[in-house]
Design an enzyme around this catalytic site. Structure first.
Site, PDB file in Angstrom:
ATOM      1  N   ASP A  73       0.815  -1.210   0.000  1.00 23.70           N
ATOM      2  CA  ASP A  73       0.000   0.000   0.000  1.00 23.70           C
ATOM      3  C   ASP A  73       0.852   1.264   0.000  1.00 23.70           C
ATOM      4  OD1 ASP A  73      -2.315  -1.415  -0.158  1.00 23.70           O
ATOM      5  OD2 ASP A  73      -2.998  -1.022   1.886  1.00 23.70           O
ATOM      6  N   GLY A  74       2.022   1.210   0.645  1.00 27.79           N
ATOM      7  CA  GLY A  74       2.905   2.368   0.633  1.00 27.79           C
ATOM      8  C   GLY A  74       3.380   2.695  -0.777  1.00 27.79           C
ATOM      9  N   ASP A 178      -1.478  11.928  21.831  1.00 27.74           N
ATOM     10  CA  ASP A 178      -0.250  11.957  21.043  1.00 27.74           C
ATOM     11  C   ASP A 178      -0.455  12.682  19.721  1.00 27.74           C
ATOM     12  OD1 ASP A 178       0.877  10.521  23.040  1.00 27.74           O
ATOM     13  OD2 ASP A 178       1.197   8.681  21.894  1.00 27.74           O
ATOM     14  N   THR A 189      -8.817   2.140   6.717  1.00 22.96           N
ATOM     15  CA  THR A 189      -8.145   0.866   6.985  1.00 22.96           C
ATOM     16  C   THR A 189      -6.650   1.052   7.229  1.00 22.96           C
ATOM     17  OG1 THR A 189      -7.961   0.537   4.584  1.00 22.96           O
ATOM     18  CG2 THR A 189      -9.791  -0.548   5.702  1.00 22.96           C
ATOM     19  N   SER A 192      -5.679   5.239  10.908  1.00 21.18           N
ATOM     20  CA  SER A 192      -6.875   5.474  11.714  1.00 21.18           C
ATOM     21  C   SER A 192      -7.372   4.179  12.353  1.00 21.18           C
ATOM     22  CB  SER A 192      -7.981   6.099  10.855  1.00 21.18           C
ATOM     23  OG  SER A 192      -9.176   6.253  11.580  1.00 21.18           O
TER      24      SER A 192
END
Length: 291
Positions: A73-74, A178, A189, A192
């Site tokens: 996905d990156g 944070d 997905t 989050s």
């Protein structure tokens, strides 16, 4: 594998491989052979085009019909951010581990390319977000887009951040956390989800606001229409700056005088869907693998 050249289809495909992944390096030549088999004109980035003797990607001038990432996905996000700018539809072949965006698995690659050539696919539009950071009347960031999410997070791991959330200019929440994630439905997905946010059907036009490690038992994620304007600023109790990132890419530091504003971007990501599988089935398969 049979790689006999077929009659050219006229389809121009940009291929953007993550050569840091061993499986991609091992099978890259096979991908090129499949494209040759289906008569696909291949366009490659940078030095890969020189090495493999294919046309080099030069932006909009390359006249791509579609673009595909080879990786996880990156890899897909890095490619898609560039393709959105020139309105090229995208898809991904997953050579990584958990792929929601790069949804075609390696063993389905040949069928996917065949369907692409035959135009047997559906096209989805995924909405995007954009961010502006204003500091004392001047733009630090303007118009930067996100496919998955914007994240305002702490740079100093030993401190708690204190933030205020505004929706359409009106105070809507205060957080000791944070950081905050503002995600698209596509990004539900991603980070989050890891921070406790909800799964959202990716065609929905919403923003998902999820606190990161909130120091409160009553703090919950918030889902709002993407037509709203979300702003984030640091509260006076905050003792250090934070960092704003887009899809994992750092954009700038956020300081006391800064106002981060996130809205829907006018552009959309055009996603090619080559497999007939519902999102609900995908979630089940990828997130609940051990049952």
């Amino acid at each position: 594998m049979e790689t006999k050249r077929e009659t050219g289809t006229g389809l121009r495909l940009g291929i953007f491989p993550n050569m840091n992944i061993e499986k991609v390096r091992t099978h890259f030549e096979m991908v090129l052979d499949l494209c040759r088999k289906f008569g696909i004109t291949v366009v490659l980035p940078g030095n890969l085009a020189d090495i493999w003797k294919h046309e080099k990607f030069t932006g909009k001038a390359s006249r791509l019909d579609a673009a595909v990432s080879l990786g996880g996905d990156g890899s897909f996000l890095r490619m898609a951010r560039e393709m959105v700018k020139i309105d090229v539809p995208v898809f991904g072949i997953n050579f990584g581990h958990l792929g929601f965006l790069a949804e075609i698995e390696f063993d389905g690659m040949e069928l996917a390319l065949e369907q692409l050539v035959k135009r047997q696919f559906t096209m989805e539009k995924r909405h995007l977000l954009q961010a502006q950071v204003v500091s004392e009347g001047k733009n630090k960031v303007k118009g930067e887009l996100a496919i998955n999410e914007f994240v305002a997070a702490r740079g100093n791991l030993s401190t708690i951040n204190y933030l205020e959330l505004l929706i359409n200019g009106k105070p809507s929440g205060r957080y000791a956390a944070d950081g905050l994630i503002v995600a698209t439905a596509t990004g539900s997905t991603a980070y989050s989800l890891s921070a406790g946010g909800p799964l959202v059907q990716p065609g929905m036009e919403v923003m998902i606001i999820t606190p990161i490690c909130a120091h409160s038992l009553s703090t919950r994620p918030l889902v709002i229409p993407s037509s709203e304007e979300v702003s984030i600023r640091l509260l006076p109790a905050n003792t250090c700056s934070m960092v704003l990132s887009s899809d994992g890419i750092p954009l700038c530091e956020i300081e006391q005088q800064d106002l981060v504003t996130i809205t829907r971007n006018r552009k959309s990501m055009r996603l090619i869907r080559l497999i007939d599988r519902s999102y609900y089935e995908t979630w089940q398969q990828k997130l609940i693998r051990d049952l």
